[in-house]
Design an enzyme around this catalytic site. Structure first.
Site, PDB file in Angstrom:
ATOM      1  N   HIS A   1      57.430  13.588  36.817  1.00  0.00           N
ATOM      2  CA  HIS A   1      58.652  14.401  36.828  1.00  0.00           C
ATOM      3  C   HIS A   1      59.886  13.524  37.000  1.00  0.00           C
ATOM      4  CE1 HIS A   1      59.399  13.889  41.135  1.00  0.00           C
ATOM      5  NE2 HIS A   1      58.097  14.074  41.323  1.00  0.00           N
TER       6      HIS A   1
ATOM      7  N   GLU B   1      50.588  16.903  43.320  1.00  0.00           N
ATOM      8  CA  GLU B   1      50.731  15.618  43.991  1.00  0.00           C
ATOM      9  C   GLU B   1      49.753  15.490  45.157  1.00  0.00           C
ATOM     10  OE1 GLU B   1      51.008  12.652  44.026  1.00  0.00           O
ATOM     11  OE2 GLU B   1      53.138  12.130  44.055  1.00  0.00           O
TER      12      GLU B   1
ATOM     13  N   HIS C   1      37.734   1.046  20.532  1.00  0.00           N
ATOM     14  CA  HIS C   1      36.666   1.150  19.533  1.00  0.00           C
ATOM     15  C   HIS C   1      36.243   2.586  19.237  1.00  0.00           C
ATOM     16  CE1 HIS C   1      35.921  -2.865  21.635  1.00  0.00           C
ATOM     17  NE2 HIS C   1      36.469  -3.174  20.462  1.00  0.00           N
TER      18      HIS C   1
END
Length: 253
Positions: free
Chosen positions: A11, A112, A227
């Site tokens: 943010h 968070e 890959h």
């Protein structure tokens, strides 16, 4: 061949991020400068010839915190449906022809780190308080937060998200010829510590060892695979973001 990506976006700037105060459950808005910078990020990095191609997005995870949700709005991805928190109110229309079918999911899985007793404190203050108590130094990656979450708890909830991304969005598309796969990229809009931990878990690193990663307010990171293999997750340090557009122009000549 198709190699899906996960874009992680922290943010924008808040008053507490400016001051270095740990902001977990506290819900504070972006600063005016934070909003301005996120708009600039959207202009620079979102578009058919940019890093984040809206039509390639399969899913968007966003934290329940307002600062993350406002950041997603300001990126101007061209979401067809209103954001979940807008409750039927039409969102801001993209003025640059962007459009994505991706569903926006608000989820606690990418909130968070719960800082518990350390909510609102700076690292300096935390270390001073611990020293006064004779508890020694503090490293969130090793010690976690009293009254909050431990590194193990963080790893467990992020591993669940990573597993879902690989099974639902990346697995069906990886290795297929370009243009033949359904939308496959994933976007996560969340917070500093949780996204640094996410990047570490993406490549199987124990976050207790400290991932030594930096993601500034408003910063963007890219995760992918080597890959064309789900078994070889990697952090993408840089890529030829406009190569497909150049190829299309050359083919029209």
């Amino acid at each position: 061949m198709t190699t899906p990506r996960v874009f992680i976006i922290r943010h924008g700037e808040t008053e507490w991020s400016l001051n270095g105060r740990h902001t977990g459950t506290t819900d504070i808005p972006l600063t005016a400068n934070g909003e301005k910078r996120i708009r600039a990020t959207g202009h620079a990095l979102v578009g058919d010839d940019r890093l984040i191609v809206p039509k390639n997005l399969a899913h968007i995870y966003v934290s329940p915190r307002h600062r993350a949700q406002r950041t997603l709005e300001l990126l101007d991805l061209g979401c067809k449906e209103p954001m979940p928190w807008q409750k039927g109110v039409a969102g801001e229309a993209s003025g640059r022809g962007r459009e994505t079918e991706a569903k926006v999911q608000v989820t606690e899985a990418v909130r968070e780190w719960d800082y518990g007793d350390y909510e609102g404190l700076t690292s300096k203050t935390i270390r001073e308080q611990r020293q006064e108590k004779g508890e020694g130094g503090w490293d969130i990656w090793r010690d976690g937060c009293p009254g909050g979450e431990s590194p193990q708890q963080i790893s467990e909830r992020l591993d669940t998200v990573i597993k879902e991304i690989r099974q639902k969005y990346h697995g069906p598309a990886i290795g297929k010829p370009k243009g033949s796969a359904e939308p496959f990229d994933v976007l996560i809009v969340a917070h500093g510590h949780i996204l640094r931990a996410f990047a570490a878990r993406w490549i199987g690193k124990d976050i207790a060892e400290n991932p030594n990663l930096i993601l500034e307010a408003g910063g963007v990171g890219t995760l992918s695979y080597e890959h064309h293999s789900l078994d070889e997750p990697a952090i993408l340090l840089g890529g030829a973001f406009m190569s497909d557009v150049v190829e299309q122009v050359e083919q029209k000549k």
